[in-house]
Design a protein around this motif. Structure first.
Motif, PDB file in Angstrom:
ATOM      1  N   ASN A  57      17.178  -4.636  12.743  1.00 65.91           N
ATOM      2  CA  ASN A  57      18.101  -5.611  12.172  1.00 65.91           C
ATOM      3  C   ASN A  57      17.774  -5.964  10.725  1.00 65.91           C
ATOM      4  O   ASN A  57      18.463  -6.779  10.122  1.00 65.91           O
ATOM      5  CB  ASN A  57      18.095  -6.893  13.017  1.00 65.91           C
ATOM      6  N   PHE A  58      16.719  -5.402  10.177  1.00 66.60           N
ATOM      7  CA  PHE A  58      16.256  -5.762   8.843  1.00 66.60           C
ATOM      8  C   PHE A  58      16.123  -4.498   7.998  1.00 66.60           C
ATOM      9  O   PHE A  58      15.445  -3.559   8.387  1.00 66.60           O
ATOM     10  CB  PHE A  58      14.906  -6.487   8.928  1.00 66.60           C
ATOM     11  N   ASP A  59      16.752  -4.491   6.832  1.00 66.36           N
ATOM     12  CA  ASP A  59      16.779  -3.295   5.983  1.00 66.36           C
ATOM     13  C   ASP A  59      15.616  -3.188   5.021  1.00 66.36           C
ATOM     14  O   ASP A  59      15.350  -2.114   4.499  1.00 66.36           O
ATOM     15  CB  ASP A  59      18.067  -3.269   5.142  1.00 66.36           C
ATOM     16  N   ASP A  60      14.931  -4.263   4.756  1.00 66.73           N
ATOM     17  CA  ASP A  60      13.959  -4.297   3.654  1.00 66.73           C
ATOM     18  C   ASP A  60      12.502  -4.311   4.102  1.00 66.73           C
ATOM     19  O   ASP A  60      11.645  -4.828   3.419  1.00 66.73           O
ATOM     20  CB  ASP A  60      14.235  -5.509   2.764  1.00 66.73           C
ATOM     21  N   ILE A  61      12.214  -3.715   5.248  1.00 68.74           N
ATOM     22  CA  ILE A  61      10.851  -3.703   5.773  1.00 68.74           C
ATOM     23  C   ILE A  61      10.332  -2.268   5.817  1.00 68.74           C
ATOM     24  O   ILE A  61      11.019  -1.362   6.283  1.00 68.74           O
ATOM     25  CB  ILE A  61      10.782  -4.301   7.194  1.00 68.74           C
ATOM     26  N   ASP A  62       9.122  -2.063   5.323  1.00 64.56           N
ATOM     27  CA  ASP A  62       8.425  -0.792   5.499  1.00 64.56           C
ATOM     28  C   ASP A  62       7.521  -0.920   6.717  1.00 64.56           C
ATOM     29  O   ASP A  62       6.827  -1.924   6.878  1.00 64.56           O
ATOM     30  CB  ASP A  62       7.576  -0.450   4.271  1.00 64.56           C
ATOM     31  N   PHE A  63       7.528   0.092   7.542  1.00 62.25           N
ATOM     32  CA  PHE A  63       6.712   0.092   8.754  1.00 62.25           C
ATOM     33  C   PHE A  63       5.565   1.082   8.596  1.00 62.25           C
ATOM     34  O   PHE A  63       5.769   2.218   8.178  1.00 62.25           O
ATOM     35  CB  PHE A  63       7.558   0.473   9.970  1.00 62.25           C
ATOM     36  N   TYR A  64       4.371   0.634   8.952  1.00 59.01           N
ATOM     37  CA  TYR A  64       3.182   1.470   8.952  1.00 59.01           C
ATOM     38  C   TYR A  64       2.709   1.534  10.404  1.00 59.01           C
ATOM     39  O   TYR A  64       2.299   0.529  10.978  1.00 59.01           O
ATOM     40  CB  TYR A  64       2.089   0.886   8.058  1.00 59.01           C
ATOM     41  N   MET A 127     -13.329  12.729   3.182  1.00 60.08           N
ATOM     42  CA  MET A 127     -14.324  12.959   2.136  1.00 60.08           C
ATOM     43  C   MET A 127     -13.797  13.898   1.053  1.00 60.08           C
ATOM     44  O   MET A 127     -14.110  13.722  -0.117  1.00 60.08           O
ATOM     45  CB  MET A 127     -15.611  13.516   2.732  1.00 60.08           C
ATOM     46  N   SER A 128     -12.992  14.860   1.411  1.00 57.52           N
ATOM     47  CA  SER A 128     -12.495  15.805   0.417  1.00 57.52           C
ATOM     48  C   SER A 128     -11.527  15.162  -0.569  1.00 57.52           C
ATOM     49  O   SER A 128     -11.262  15.720  -1.630  1.00 57.52           O
ATOM     50  CB  SER A 128     -11.848  17.015   1.087  1.00 57.52           C
ATOM     51  N   ILE A 129     -11.008  13.983  -0.228  1.00 54.29           N
ATOM     52  CA  ILE A 129     -10.134  13.272  -1.163  1.00 54.29           C
ATOM     53  C   ILE A 129     -10.810  12.004  -1.688  1.00 54.29           C
ATOM     54  O   ILE A 129     -10.160  11.144  -2.267  1.00 54.29           O
ATOM     55  CB  ILE A 129      -8.760  12.949  -0.535  1.00 54.29           C
ATOM     56  N   GLY A 130     -12.136  11.907  -1.471  1.00 58.36           N
ATOM     57  CA  GLY A 130     -12.907  10.813  -2.054  1.00 58.36           C
ATOM     58  C   GLY A 130     -12.906   9.521  -1.281  1.00 58.36           C
ATOM     59  O   GLY A 130     -13.216   8.472  -1.834  1.00 58.36           O
ATOM     60  N   ILE A 131     -12.573   9.563  -0.005  1.00 59.46           N
ATOM     61  CA  ILE A 131     -12.573   8.358   0.826  1.00 59.46           C
ATOM     62  C   ILE A 131     -13.623   8.517   1.912  1.00 59.46           C
ATOM     63  O   ILE A 131     -13.588   9.475   2.686  1.00 59.46           O
ATOM     64  CB  ILE A 131     -11.185   8.117   1.460  1.00 59.46           C
ATOM     65  N   GLU A 132     -14.560   7.582   1.981  1.00 63.84           N
ATOM     66  CA  GLU A 132     -15.585   7.650   3.017  1.00 63.84           C
ATOM     67  C   GLU A 132     -15.147   6.944   4.296  1.00 63.84           C
ATOM     68  O   GLU A 132     -15.406   7.408   5.398  1.00 63.84           O
ATOM     69  CB  GLU A 132     -16.893   7.046   2.513  1.00 63.84           C
ATOM     70  N   TYR A 133     -14.486   5.793   4.160  1.00 64.26           N
ATOM     71  CA  TYR A 133     -13.996   5.035   5.315  1.00 64.26           C
ATOM     72  C   TYR A 133     -12.500   4.852   5.148  1.00 64.26           C
ATOM     73  O   TYR A 133     -12.051   4.253   4.178  1.00 64.26           O
ATOM     74  CB  TYR A 133     -14.676   3.674   5.416  1.00 64.26           C
ATOM     75  N   GLY A 134     -11.726   5.353   6.088  1.00 67.37           N
ATOM     76  CA  GLY A 134     -10.289   5.275   5.940  1.00 67.37           C
ATOM     77  C   GLY A 134      -9.594   5.081   7.266  1.00 67.37           C
ATOM     78  O   GLY A 134     -10.164   5.300   8.327  1.00 67.37           O
ATOM     79  N   GLU A 135      -8.363   4.641   7.173  1.00 67.21           N
ATOM     80  CA  GLU A 135      -7.485   4.535   8.334  1.00 67.21           C
ATOM     81  C   GLU A 135      -6.199   5.292   8.030  1.00 67.21           C
ATOM     82  O   GLU A 135      -5.712   5.257   6.904  1.00 67.21           O
ATOM     83  CB  GLU A 135      -7.145   3.082   8.650  1.00 67.21           C
ATOM     84  N   MET A 136      -5.660   5.942   9.044  1.00 67.71           N
ATOM     85  CA  MET A 136      -4.478   6.755   8.869  1.00 67.71           C
ATOM     86  C   MET A 136      -3.267   6.062   9.486  1.00 67.71           C
ATOM     87  O   MET A 136      -3.372   5.399  10.516  1.00 67.71           O
ATOM     88  CB  MET A 136      -4.679   8.111   9.521  1.00 67.71           C
ATOM     89  N   TYR A 137      -2.118   6.256   8.851  1.00 68.48           N
ATOM     90  CA  TYR A 137      -0.874   5.649   9.321  1.00 68.48           C
ATOM     91  C   TYR A 137       0.275   6.634   9.126  1.00 68.48           C
ATOM     92  O   TYR A 137       0.214   7.519   8.295  1.00 68.48           O
ATOM     93  CB  TYR A 137      -0.539   4.385   8.514  1.00 68.48           C
ATOM     94  N   ARG A 138       1.339   6.384   9.880  1.00 62.59           N
ATOM     95  CA  ARG A 138       2.609   7.041   9.623  1.00 62.59           C
ATOM     96  C   ARG A 138       3.493   5.980   8.995  1.00 62.59           C
ATOM     97  O   ARG A 138       3.771   4.958   9.593  1.00 62.59           O
ATOM     98  CB  ARG A 138       3.242   7.557  10.918  1.00 62.59           C
ATOM     99  N   LYS A 139       3.902   6.206   7.761  1.00 64.06           N
ATOM    100  CA  LYS A 139       4.764   5.256   7.063  1.00 64.06           C
ATOM    101  C   LYS A 139       6.216   5.648   7.284  1.00 64.06           C
ATOM    102  O   LYS A 139       6.564   6.815   7.192  1.00 64.06           O
ATOM    103  CB  LYS A 139       4.456   5.241   5.566  1.00 64.06           C
ATOM    104  N   ALA A 140       7.045   4.638   7.580  1.00 64.35           N
ATOM    105  CA  ALA A 140       8.466   4.891   7.772  1.00 64.35           C
ATOM    106  C   ALA A 140       9.263   3.643   7.447  1.00 64.35           C
ATOM    107  O   ALA A 140       8.780   2.531   7.589  1.00 64.35           O
ATOM    108  CB  ALA A 140       8.740   5.303   9.227  1.00 64.35           C
ATOM    109  N   SER A 141      10.449   3.833   6.980  1.00 62.75           N
ATOM    110  CA  SER A 141      11.411   2.744   6.799  1.00 62.75           C
ATOM    111  C   SER A 141      12.513   2.969   7.822  1.00 62.75           C
ATOM    112  O   SER A 141      12.946   4.090   8.036  1.00 62.75           O
ATOM    113  CB  SER A 141      11.984   2.738   5.389  1.00 62.75           C
ATOM    114  N   ILE A 142      12.960   1.905   8.421  1.00 60.04           N
ATOM    115  CA  ILE A 142      14.000   2.036   9.455  1.00 60.04           C
ATOM    116  C   ILE A 142      15.353   1.771   8.829  1.00 60.04           C
ATOM    117  O   ILE A 142      15.542   0.920   8.044  1.00 60.04           O
ATOM    118  CB  ILE A 142      13.730   1.063  10.616  1.00 60.04           C
TER     119      ILE A 142
END
Length: 142
Positions: A57-64, A127-142
């Protein structure tokens, strides 16, 4: 209560109400559409599906979406890794004496270290992109 989110008739209107009240630009939630391969939890799936339905119902939200099998974004969490480790330790329903949980207690900082990131069909380590501690997400806009 763990595994207690089953009533969509109550959950979705509550989520819509919260979104309308706070008007977030970004929402982090569980990925119920492309859920991870190994771990599944009914509460996580219910929340992810509920947030998706409420967010339509909301157009202006990014979802991770976290816990996704289709990650397309990494956040560097170096600055907050200790806080995140403490937060995981405070998750009381996960302190049962299962073998899996007992093992995780001894690896708190390694939970986020040297994960995998999928980009255009190929994988590379944090590590190959210079990040030692990271979290992964799928980004999407509905």
């Amino acid at each position: 209560k763990d595994r207690g989110l089953k009533d969509e008739a109550k959950l979705i209107p509550k989520l819509k109400s919260l979104i309308q009240e706070y008007r977030p630009k970004i929402i982090f939630t569980f990925d119920s559409e492309k859920e991870g391969y190994v771990y599944r939890h009914s509460d996580h799936k219910a929340v992810g599906a509920g947030v998706l339905e409420a967010g339509k119902n909301f157009d202006d939200i990014d979802f991770y979406f976290f816990h996704s099998s289709k990650n397309n974004l990494i956040f560097d969490i170096e600055e907050v890794k200790d806080l995140k480790t403490k937060a995981l330790g405070a998750h009381k329903s996960q302190r049962r004496r299962s073998r899996f949980i007992r093992i995780l207690r001894y690896l708190p900082l390694n939970l986020f270290r040297s994960g995998r990131f999928e980009s255009a069909g190929s994988a590379q380590s944090f590590m190959s992109i210079g990040i030692e501690y990271g979290e992964m997400y799928r980004k999407a806009s509905i």
